[in-house]
Design a protein around this motif. Structure first.
Motif, short mmCIF file in Angstrom:
data_model
loop_
_atom_site.label_atom_id
_atom_site.label_comp_id
_atom_site.label_asym_id
_atom_site.label_seq_id
_atom_site.Cartn_x
_atom_site.Cartn_y
_atom_site.Cartn_z
N ALA A 283 0.82 -1.21 0.00
CA ALA A 283 0.00 0.00 0.00
C ALA A 283 0.85 1.27 0.00
O ALA A 283 0.51 2.26 -0.66
CB ALA A 283 -0.92 0.00 1.22
N MET A 284 1.97 1.23 0.73
CA MET A 284 2.85 2.39 0.83
C MET A 284 3.84 2.48 -0.33
O MET A 284 4.56 3.46 -0.46
CB MET A 284 3.62 2.35 2.16
N LYS A 285 3.87 1.40 -1.13
CA LYS A 285 4.80 1.33 -2.28
C LYS A 285 6.25 1.46 -1.83
O LYS A 285 7.04 2.23 -2.39
CB LYS A 285 4.45 2.40 -3.32
N VAL A 286 6.58 0.68 -0.79
CA VAL A 286 7.95 0.65 -0.28
C VAL A 286 8.39 -0.81 -0.14
O VAL A 286 7.58 -1.73 -0.16
CB VAL A 286 8.07 1.36 1.09
N ASP A 287 9.70 -1.00 0.01
CA ASP A 287 10.26 -2.33 0.20
C ASP A 287 9.92 -2.84 1.60
O ASP A 287 9.92 -2.08 2.57
CB ASP A 287 11.78 -2.26 0.01
N GLU A 288 9.63 -4.13 1.70
CA GLU A 288 9.26 -4.70 3.00
C GLU A 288 10.36 -4.51 4.04
O GLU A 288 10.08 -4.16 5.20
CB GLU A 288 8.94 -6.19 2.86
N ASP A 289 11.60 -4.74 3.65
CA ASP A 289 12.71 -4.61 4.60
C ASP A 289 12.84 -3.16 5.08
O ASP A 289 13.14 -2.92 6.26
CB ASP A 289 14.02 -5.07 3.98
N GLU A 290 12.61 -2.22 4.19
CA GLU A 290 12.67 -0.82 4.58
C GLU A 290 11.57 -0.49 5.58
O GLU A 290 11.79 0.22 6.58
CB GLU A 290 12.56 0.08 3.35
N LEU A 291 10.38 -1.03 5.33
CA LEU A 291 9.26 -0.81 6.25
C LEU A 291 9.55 -1.42 7.62
O LEU A 291 9.29 -0.80 8.65
CB LEU A 291 7.98 -1.40 5.67
N ILE A 292 10.10 -2.62 7.62
CA ILE A 292 10.45 -3.27 8.89
C ILE A 292 11.46 -2.44 9.66
O ILE A 292 11.30 -2.18 10.86
CB ILE A 292 10.99 -4.69 8.63
N ASN A 293 12.50 -1.99 8.98
CA ASN A 293 13.54 -1.21 9.64
C ASN A 293 12.99 0.10 10.19
O ASN A 293 13.29 0.50 11.33
CB ASN A 293 14.69 -0.93 8.68
N CYS A 294 12.17 0.77 9.41
CA CYS A 294 11.65 2.07 9.83
C CYS A 294 10.65 1.92 10.98
O CYS A 294 10.70 2.68 11.95
CB CYS A 294 11.00 2.78 8.65
N SER A 295 9.76 0.95 10.87
CA SER A 295 8.76 0.78 11.93
C SER A 295 9.43 0.38 13.24
O SER A 295 9.02 0.84 14.32
CB SER A 295 7.71 -0.26 11.52
N SER A 296 10.46 -0.44 13.17
CA SER A 296 11.17 -0.85 14.38
C SER A 296 11.95 0.31 14.98
O SER A 296 11.96 0.50 16.20
CB SER A 296 12.11 -2.03 14.07
N THR A 297 12.58 1.09 14.13
CA THR A 297 13.30 2.27 14.60
C THR A 297 12.35 3.25 15.29
O THR A 297 12.66 3.81 16.34
CB THR A 297 14.02 2.97 13.43
N ASN A 298 11.19 3.44 14.70
CA ASN A 298 10.20 4.35 15.29
C ASN A 298 9.74 3.86 16.65
O ASN A 298 9.60 4.65 17.60
CB ASN A 298 8.99 4.48 14.35
#
Length: 261
Positions: free
Chosen positions: A237-252
Motif C-alpha cells: 500500500a505504501m509502495k515501499v520495500d518490506e525490509d525498509e518498512l520493517i527497519n523504519c517501523s522498528s526504529t520508530n
C-alpha cells in the motif's frame, strides 16, 4: 527485526499457550512485543508477563470502555506500574463513542487524567479512538505539546483524520485491518500518505486476524507471528520495500518507547 507494538497478551484466549505464542512470534521474526494494558488489573498482568520475558514490554492505562469503573486511586496504581522499566507508555487510553460502554463524560475525564499522568511522568501515550475523532483531537491538542509523543493505535480512519494525526505529531499504528479488502480498502488507499518515520505495525492480537493468511488457520485467534502479513500488505500500500518498512517501523518503536537495542 519486527516489533509488534500492540498485543492483548493478557486475553484469556492465550491462557493455554501464552509462552508458545511468544516463542512462535520470535521464530517468525517478531522479536519484541508491547503488551497492551486496558485497565489497572490487566496492566499489572501485562507487567507480570513482561517480567518473565526480558524482550517484552507493556503499557499501563485504562481503555475508554473501562472508564466508568476506575477506582479513586487508579492514577496512583498506574503511577506505581509505570515506574517499572518494562512499562513504556500510558494507555491504552482515549475515547470510544461507538459503543459507549462507559459514559462519554467519564471517558473524557479519564482520558484527560491519563494525559496529565503521561505529562507528569514524561511518558508517551498509546491512544485509542473510535467514532470520537473531533473530541479526541481537541483534548489531545491541549496536552500533546507537554507529552513525549504518542501513537494512534489501530488507526482505521479516513485521509482527513490521518493528516490530522500526522499534524499532531503522532505515530500511526497499522493492524491487519489493512488486509481486509471489505472494510480496509480505504486504509489501504491512504497508507501511501504515511511517512516512513511515522509508521508502526501491530497485530492487536487476538483480534483482527489478517484475511490474507494462507493457508487459512483453523483458529480465528490472531497472533503476533502473523505480523509479517500486515507488513507485506502495508508495504504494498505504501509502495515501499518490506525490509525498509520493517527497519523504519522498528526504529520508530524504539525511539518512541525507548526500547533497548
Amino acid at each position: 527485526m519486527l516489533i509488534d507494538i500492540g498485543v492483548n497478551l493478557t486475553n484469556s484466549r492465550f491462557d493455554k499457550d501464552r509462552d508458545d505464542v511468544i516463542l512462535q512470534a520470535q521464530l517468525a521474526g517478531v522479536e519484541n512485543l508491547l503488551i497492551t494494558g486496558t485497565n489497572v488489573l490487566e496492566s499489572q498482568q501485562a507487567l507480570d508477563i513482561c517480567q518473565q520475558h526480558s524482550h517484552l514490554y507493556c503499557t499501563a492505562g485504562v481503555h475508554p470502555h473501562d472508564a466508568d469503573n476506575v477506582s479513586e486511586n487508579y492514577l496512583d496504581e498506574l503511577t506505581a506500574l509505570a515506574h517499572h522499566e518494562q512499562v513504556k507508555a500510558i494507555g491504552e487510553c482515549g475515547l470510544d463513542f461507538n459503543r459507549n460502554f462507559s459514559t462519554p463524560d467519564n471517558q473524557q475525564r479519564v482520558f484527560r487524567e491519563q494525559l496529565a499522568l503521561a505529562k507528569k511522568l514524561s511518558m508517551p501515550v498509546f491512544l485509542h479512538q473510535r467514532d470520537a475523532f473531533n473530541t479526541w483531537q481537541a483534548i489531545l491538542n491541549e496536552e500533546l505539546n507537554h507529552i513525549p509523543g504518542g501513537v494512534s493505535h489501530c488507526f482505521t480512519g479516513n485521509l482527513t483524520e490521518l493528516k490530522a494525526c500526522l499534524d499532531m505529531g503522532l505515530y500511526i499504528g497499522i493492524t491487519g485491518w489493512i488486509c481486509d479488502e471489505r472494510r480496509g480498502q480505504e486504509l489501504f488507499d491512504i497508507a501511501k500518505y504515511i511517512p516512513l518515520d511515522r509508521i508502526m505495525v501491530e497485530t492487536d492480537a487476538p483480534y483482527l486476524t489478517p484475511r490474507n493468511l494462507r493457508p487459512k488457520p483453523k483458529s480465528s485467534r490472531n497472533e503476533p507471528k502473523y505480523l509479517p502479513y500486515v507488513v507485506r500488505t502495508l508495504a504494498s500500500a505504501m509502495k515501499v520495500d518490506e525490509d525498509e518498512l520493517i527497519n523504519c517501523s522498528s526504529t520508530n518503536a524504539k525511539q518512541l518507547f525507548k526500547l533497548a537495542g
